[in-house]
Design a protein around this motif. Structure first.
Motif, mmCIF file in Angstrom:
data_model
loop_
_atom_site.group_PDB
_atom_site.id
_atom_site.type_symbol
_atom_site.label_atom_id
_atom_site.label_comp_id
_atom_site.label_asym_id
_atom_site.label_seq_id
_atom_site.Cartn_x
_atom_site.Cartn_y
_atom_site.Cartn_z
ATOM 1 N N GLU A 20 49.738 41.790 50.475
ATOM 2 C CA GLU A 20 50.769 41.162 49.637
ATOM 3 C C GLU A 20 50.162 40.150 48.668
ATOM 4 O O GLU A 20 50.578 40.075 47.510
ATOM 5 C CB GLU A 20 51.840 40.511 50.515
ATOM 6 N N ARG A 21 49.176 39.388 49.116
ATOM 7 C CA ARG A 21 48.527 38.409 48.226
ATOM 8 C C ARG A 21 47.752 39.125 47.128
ATOM 9 O O ARG A 21 47.814 38.730 45.962
ATOM 10 C CB ARG A 21 47.605 37.482 49.024
ATOM 11 N N THR A 23 48.358 42.102 45.985
ATOM 12 C CA THR A 23 49.378 42.698 45.121
ATOM 13 C C THR A 23 49.899 41.659 44.132
ATOM 14 O O THR A 23 50.064 41.941 42.940
ATOM 15 C CB THR A 23 50.544 43.257 45.958
ATOM 16 N N ASP A 24 50.148 40.449 44.619
ATOM 17 C CA ASP A 24 50.648 39.377 43.754
ATOM 18 C C ASP A 24 49.643 39.024 42.665
ATOM 19 O O ASP A 24 50.007 38.871 41.497
ATOM 20 C CB ASP A 24 50.974 38.141 44.601
ATOM 21 N N VAL A 25 48.373 38.907 43.020
ATOM 22 C CA VAL A 25 47.341 38.571 42.029
ATOM 23 C C VAL A 25 47.198 39.687 40.991
ATOM 24 O O VAL A 25 47.116 39.419 39.783
ATOM 25 C CB VAL A 25 45.986 38.272 42.719
ATOM 26 N N ALA A 27 49.502 41.805 40.128
ATOM 27 C CA ALA A 27 50.717 41.769 39.303
ATOM 28 C C ALA A 27 50.634 40.649 38.260
ATOM 29 O O ALA A 27 51.025 40.840 37.100
ATOM 30 C CB ALA A 27 51.946 41.577 40.181
ATOM 31 N N GLN A 28 50.115 39.500 38.657
ATOM 32 C CA GLN A 28 49.952 38.399 37.701
ATOM 33 C C GLN A 28 48.984 38.782 36.587
ATOM 34 O O GLN A 28 49.233 38.490 35.410
ATOM 35 C CB GLN A 28 49.448 37.148 38.415
ATOM 36 N N HIS A 31 50.648 41.199 34.249
ATOM 37 C CA HIS A 31 51.584 40.481 33.379
ATOM 38 C C HIS A 31 50.830 39.798 32.230
ATOM 39 O O HIS A 31 51.290 39.823 31.083
ATOM 40 C CB HIS A 31 52.382 39.449 34.175
ATOM 41 N N PHE A 87 51.335 47.717 46.656
ATOM 42 C CA PHE A 87 50.038 47.429 46.046
ATOM 43 C C PHE A 87 49.613 48.570 45.125
ATOM 44 O O PHE A 87 49.156 48.332 43.997
ATOM 45 C CB PHE A 87 48.983 47.191 47.132
ATOM 46 N N GLU A 90 51.522 48.341 41.848
ATOM 47 C CA GLU A 90 51.005 47.270 40.987
ATOM 48 C C GLU A 90 49.622 47.598 40.455
ATOM 49 O O GLU A 90 49.293 47.253 39.319
ATOM 50 C CB GLU A 90 50.983 45.927 41.720
ATOM 51 N N HIS A 94 48.619 47.677 36.636
ATOM 52 C CA HIS A 94 47.461 46.913 36.168
ATOM 53 C C HIS A 94 46.520 47.818 35.375
ATOM 54 O O HIS A 94 46.032 47.440 34.307
ATOM 55 C CB HIS A 94 46.747 46.305 37.376
#
Length: 150
Positions: A20-21, A23-25, A27-28, A31, A87, A90, A94
């Motif tokens: 999850e972490r 995936t978040d990075v 996604a950031q 973006h 993940f 994303e 990416h």
């Protein structure tokens, strides 16, 4: 670096958090590329690399020895599968964002190079007013310098 899990359930929980972490990075970063701010994505590169290396290492361990997670409750294993699927989504986003940024950057460089080339004198070596191009005498080529912060 490796996860320090006490048992299969603990390993699955840690893998969920890691996935999850990461995936978040990712996604950031996607973006940032989508917002045409790749320099902002660069600030996340170190963390993304660290997490990706740990993820690669741990997923390889689980692939080599599925017994590391099989004793975990099935609902937690399903949660890990869902986190992995998110993940993958994303990561694909990416990849598209990076390819778009690469395409735009290459287009800009190509346009600049074409403009520089069109600005150069187009000389012919034949006829009454002919001149020999400076490049024939060993003149230096025109350089293009790009500002990495632009």
């Amino acid at each position: 670096m490796a996860l320090a899990a006490h048992d299969a359930t603990d390993r699955v929980e840690q893998l969920i958090i890691l996935t999850e972490r990461l995936t978040d990075v990712v996604a950031q970063q996607a973006h940032c590329f989508e917002a045409h701010r790749p320099q902002d994505a660069a600030a996340l590169t170190e963390e993304a690399s660290r997490l990706a290396n740990l993820y690669r290492h741990e997923s390889g361990r689980v692939r080599a020895d599925p017994g590391l997670v099989t004793a975990a409750p099935s609902d937690r294993r399903r949660a890990l599968v869902r986190a992995t699927e998110a993940f993958d989504v994303e990561l694909a986003r990416h990849g598209r964002a990076v390819m778009a940024a690469k395409f735009i950057t290459e287009g800009l460089v190509r346009s600049i190079a074409e403009e520089v080339a069109s600005q150069r004198e187009q000389l012919s070596g034949y006829g009454p007013g002919a001149r020999i191009p400076a490049s024939a005498y060993g003149a230096a080529a025109t350089a293009i310098t790009l500002n990495q912060r632009a």
